[in-house]
Design a protein around this motif. Structure first.
Motif, PDB file in Angstrom:
ATOM      1  N   LEU A 122      18.503   6.542   2.484  1.00 61.97           N
ATOM      2  CA  LEU A 122      19.704   6.521   3.321  1.00 61.97           C
ATOM      3  C   LEU A 122      19.313   6.023   4.708  1.00 61.97           C
ATOM      4  N   ILE A 123      20.003   4.988   5.160  1.00 61.49           N
ATOM      5  CA  ILE A 123      19.802   4.541   6.545  1.00 61.49           C
ATOM      6  C   ILE A 123      21.057   4.924   7.299  1.00 61.49           C
ATOM      7  N   THR A 124      20.951   5.951   8.130  1.00 59.59           N
ATOM      8  CA  THR A 124      22.157   6.502   8.741  1.00 59.59           C
ATOM      9  C   THR A 124      22.177   6.277  10.238  1.00 59.59           C
ATOM     10  N   GLU A 125      23.356   6.136  10.781  1.00 57.13           N
ATOM     11  CA  GLU A 125      23.511   6.091  12.233  1.00 57.13           C
ATOM     12  C   GLU A 125      23.259   7.480  12.803  1.00 57.13           C
ATOM     13  N   ALA A 126      23.041   7.574  14.101  1.00 58.70           N
ATOM     14  CA  ALA A 126      22.760   8.873  14.713  1.00 58.70           C
ATOM     15  C   ALA A 126      23.370   8.967  16.110  1.00 58.70           C
ATOM     16  N   THR A 127      24.505   8.291  16.309  1.00 58.02           N
ATOM     17  CA  THR A 127      25.125   8.263  17.643  1.00 58.02           C
ATOM     18  C   THR A 127      25.255   9.671  18.238  1.00 58.02           C
ATOM     19  N   PHE A 128      25.749  10.608  17.446  1.00 59.25           N
ATOM     20  CA  PHE A 128      25.922  11.971  17.957  1.00 59.25           C
ATOM     21  C   PHE A 128      24.927  12.924  17.305  1.00 59.25           C
ATOM     22  N   TRP A 288      16.217   7.110   6.885  1.00 61.88           N
ATOM     23  CA  TRP A 288      15.877   6.355   8.079  1.00 61.88           C
ATOM     24  C   TRP A 288      17.008   6.515   9.070  1.00 61.88           C
ATOM     25  N   LEU A 289      16.622   6.723  10.327  1.00 63.94           N
ATOM     26  CA  LEU A 289      17.629   7.004  11.349  1.00 63.94           C
ATOM     27  C   LEU A 289      17.651   5.879  12.368  1.00 63.94           C
TER      28      LEU A 289
END
Ligand SMILES: [Zn+2]
Ligand SMILES: [Zn+2]
Lengths: 317, 525
Positions: A122-128, A288-289
């Motif tokens: 999983l390649i995820t966003e991490a804005t918050f 992955w972040l």
């Protein structure tokens, strides 16, 4: 992000030969690529923003429709972020990689609902990506705007909201609460909002703000891009209450710095709980972040025995 | 607690001072006098709970939530009240008993307070805004855009009184300020205070602006004095007992036991504390050895002597003479000095004769080389002694700064306003082939420059330890500073006084900066 097997990039920041675009926000969708693969909505909005010929070739695919290139399957799934936003699933016989792009799981009448996809990587966003970010219910926030209009009947309420997605969502939330007065729009929001209307999303009576209006907007709502709250445009209005719809507005010191009088904590991104739940529910073994505050999420993953690492993309967060 | 939290929230979300004043006055009219008084104390940072320390509260919170996630969040947010109120994830139950504001104050002051239990219970049973206001109340440092001076001005407006009259008694009063509030509401007389136990807020100068102020200065209307590089102090004496206060009103008597004289009647003096013997000043670095040493050893007292150079007198023969003009006060200072202070601990700041501005400017320019004179003070002869920074009475003309080019080494995120930016920087210069740190600077840049610096740091990080990032040594910044001294406490062997950004030299290669020994020979003689 470069995908070697496809010789293609996802959301490239410079013109490339082959681009997969997750959604039409300016930091993800740039003009002048050779070939663009995206959802129909993303392509249409890119054309509105950058012109019909902003790429040489467009290929639109439906959500859930799998296409094969070089033995790799590509499928787009709704990301719930804005209209047309997509997660990208890449798979072959051995492996599955999901790139979430920007996403949220909370309900939004102006975007296709987020779909949970099981994956290995999983390649995820991490804005918050910090546990302080827990977005409240948007309906509660809109209630604050409505009571402010009743309290400050002399003030024009200018609500800062990104032109694409946030603005339409705020309008839709207001309508859902029964607000049926005309909602005024800053010029920069009009074109994209028209596209939303054309797509059958109900936003009620709207009007572009003109010079003649500015003195007759006591107790009315104007939606404008956040940057307009700081430029000359806003000085035309005689008595303004400054509002801003953004996930950052949960931090009171931030509100103070940005000189906002009415913060509305409404976000198009997943908050901490949504991020961590999605990571768990995706059943991914590798995470992955990218894109935001990765260090806390990385720590949290490791604490939960998940293999995680931060991925630094050359991009401002 | 609900009303208090609403007040704080209204203040922090309200950019206009006029509206802030209105919000505070409405609150004062709404709550009872004791609650109003404690709120005034809290907002002016005068409400201290002796059992409560920020580190203890932090410890308690960190034992209840994941401590790594707490640190990362706090590092990002930069405000403890925001961080704690947001990271706490219990939803309050409505059934629980809520304490009133005054009950909370009483509990926080009580000697048998179980801090951990009370804090945890409160956080569990209150909503986000109340948790936030509670932590602010607990720890002070509100940062809601309403300074103590602003609150006092608002009180003056609330009671339709003169704000200088509030300032004159303020330091002699204590929370919950009932006498003050009664007087403001016309329910009581002007509050009485113990003059001999009260720090009287100092009169401060505004900065001199050569373009705007030069033609206003004349020998008929002004006197000129040197501005000495020590610490400003206030000396109180009555019945032969001395009290020494720093500029912020902190009692520093015990650090300087050698400052003594005898006077039965109350006298209050204003001057500069300097290191040195026989009235020959030494560097600020020398004085620093004595600051914060609550019980100085005999050895330290022998090695580092201090004296006070007097500027002014506020009380004389038991009488408040702040409403006399400066010339009269200077005369009285002379009188008092010749009667009581002819010892080796006091002298009087000399008045610099001048007959026109050009002469003054010449003297000013000659200060460039001085080690102990920070600049000139220009004071109106007819100025009364008024607490605070009143316009057009006293002007400070600070000596021109010096400049060096330095290389950015480390960056740290700021707190408060700049919490999301890398805004605190460490700079170094070449010493042979190594770069050694010489200064920290966190001011002097514009908002736009801060954004660019922040980006530079993020894109050029080599390693990070906790909140600190080490960057590629390739950015040169021209720093301004007031003076340079030798120092064994620093690896570089030098210490800069008040370093700040002057210009960012995006264009300048690091190998074109001066070496440490070149800098030493230029600035230290
Ligand atoms: Zn986006
Ligand atoms: Zn984005």
């Amino acid at each position: 992000m470069f995908i070697e097997a496809l010789n293609a990039y996802i959301d490239p920041i410079k013109p490339v030969d082959k681009a997969i675009i997750t959604h039409a926000h300016a930091d993800h969708a740039k003009p002048n690529h050779n070939k663009v693969l995206a959802t129909k909505d993303t392509i249409n909005i890119m054309k509105i923003r950058y012109g019909e010929n902003c790429a040489k070739k467009f290929q639109a695919i439906e959500y859930g429709e799998k296409i094969n290139i070089n033995g790799l399957g590509i499928t787009l799934y709704p990301a719930g972020h804005i209209l047309g936003s997509a997660q990208v699933l890449l798979e072959n016989k051995k492996n599955k990689v999901l790139i979430t792009g920007d996403y949220k799981t909370k309900s939004d009448d102006t975007a296709q609902s987020f779909e949970l996809v099981k994956t290995e990587t999983l390649i995820t966003e991490a804005t918050f990506g910090l546990p302080i970010f827990k977005h409240p219910e948007p309906a509660e926030e809109i209630e604050k705007l409505l009571s402010s209009i009743k309290l400050f009947t002399n003030k024009c309420h200018i609500v800062g909201a990104y032109a694409l997605g946030k603005a339409q969502r705020v309008i839709s939330l207001l309508r859902k609460k029964g607000y049926d007065d005309i909602i005024y729009l800053h010029g920069a929001i009009e074109k994209i909002t028209n596209y939303y209307l054309q797509r059958g999303i109900k936003l009620g009576k709207l009007k572009k703000v003109t010079k003649d209006d500015v003195h007759n907007l006591k107790g009315k709502i104007v939606i404008a891009p956040p940057s307009a709250l700081k430029d000359k445009w806003v000085r035309k209005f005689p008595d303004v209450r400054y509002c801003l719809a953004s996930g950052w507005m949960i931090i009171k010191q931030r509100v103070k710095q940005s000189k906002i009088e009415l913060p509305l904590v409404i976000s198009d991104h997943a908050d901490w709980n949504e991020l961590t739940n999605t990571i768990l529910n995706s059943k991914a073994k590798k995470i992955w972040l990218t894109h935001g505050r990765t260090d806390a999420l990385e720590y949290w993953c490791k604490k939960n025995n998940l293999n995680a690492m931060a991925l630094y993309l050359k991009r401002d967060d | 607690m609900r009303k208090f939290s609403i007040l704080l929230k209204q203040l922090i979300f309200c950019p206009s001072n006029i509206e802030k004043t209105k919000v505070i006055i409405d609150y004062l009219n709404d709550v009872d006098i004791e609650e109003a008084g404690y709120t005034v104390a809290a907002l002016t940072n005068n409400l201290k709970f002796k059992h409560i320390k920020a580190y203890k509260v932090k410890q308690i919170i960190k034992s209840k939530v994941d401590s790594t996630l707490f640190d990362l969040s706090y590092d990002y947010v930069g405000d403890l009240a925001d961080t704690i109120s947001l990271i706490w994830n219990k939803k309050p139950k409505n059934s629980h008993k809520k304490y009133s504001f005054l009950e909370i104050i009483t509990i926080l002051n009580s000697n048998d307070l179980d801090l951990e239990k009370f804090v945890t219970d409160f956080l569990n049973n209150n909503n986000l805004d109340e948790r936030w206001a509670f932590i602010k109340l607990l720890l002070g440092g509100f940062r809601i855009g309403a300074s103590a001076t602003f609150i006092k001005n608002t009180l003056a407006e609330y009671g339709r009184k003169n704000k200088d009259d509030i300032e004159k008694v303020w330091n002699g009063l204590s929370p919950p300020y009932l006498n003050l509030l009664k007087w403001l509401k016309d329910e009581g007389g002007y509050p009485k205070i113990n003059l001999n136990e009260t720090f009287h807020t100092m009169m401060l100068a505004n900065s001199f602006d050569l373009n705007k102020d030069a033609n206003k200065i004349s020998p008929e209307n002004h006197i000129a004095e040197y501005k000495w590089d020590g610490i400003r102090v206030q000396v109180l004496c009555e019945n032969n007992t001395i009290k020494l206060y720093s500029r912020t009103g902190e009692n520093i008597s015990s650090s300087f036991p050698e400052i003594t004289f005898n006077s039965r009647e109350l006298v209050v003096l204003d001057g500069e504390l300097l290191a040195g013997k026989n009235f020959i000043p030494q560097s600020f670095g020398e004085l620093q050895k004595r600051i914060n040493k609550k019980k100085p050893s005999k050895k330290l007292l022998d090695e580092t002597s201090v004296f006070i150079r007097l500027y002014d007198i506020l009380f004389f023969e038991g009488k408040d003479i702040r409403n006399e003009n400066l010339i009269v006060r200077k005369q009285k200072l002379e009188n008092f000095y010749s009667k009581y202070l002819l010892n080796n601990k006091f002298d009087i700041s000399e008045i610099i004769p001048f007959s026109n501005f050009q002469q003054l400017e010449k003297i000013y320019k000659s200060l460039y080389k001085s080690k102990f004179k920070e600049g000139l003070m220009l004071k109106r002869k007819l100025s009364l002694y008024i607490s605070g920074r009143k316009k057009n009475l006293w002007l400070k003309w600070k000596r021109a700064p010096k400049y060096i080019d330095a290389i950015l080494m480390y960056a740290q995120r700021g707190h408060g306003k700049r919490s999301s930016f890398y805004s605190d920087f460490t700079f170094g210069v070449f010493d042979n082939n190594n770069i050694v740190p010489i200064a920290k600077a966190y001011s002097g840049y514009s908002d736009e420059e801060l954004v660019k610096l922040d980006r530079f740091v993020r894109e050029n990080t080599i390693t990070s330890f906790g909140p600190v990032r080490e960057v590629n040594k390739k950015l040169v910044v021209e720093l301004a500073f007031d003076s340079m001294q030798k120092s064994n406490r620093h690896k570089s062997g030098i210490a800069l006084r008040f370093p700040r950004f002057h210009r960012i030299r995006w264009d300048k290669p690091v190998n074109e900066t001066l070496l440490l020994n070149e800098i030493k020979s230029e600035f230290i003689n």
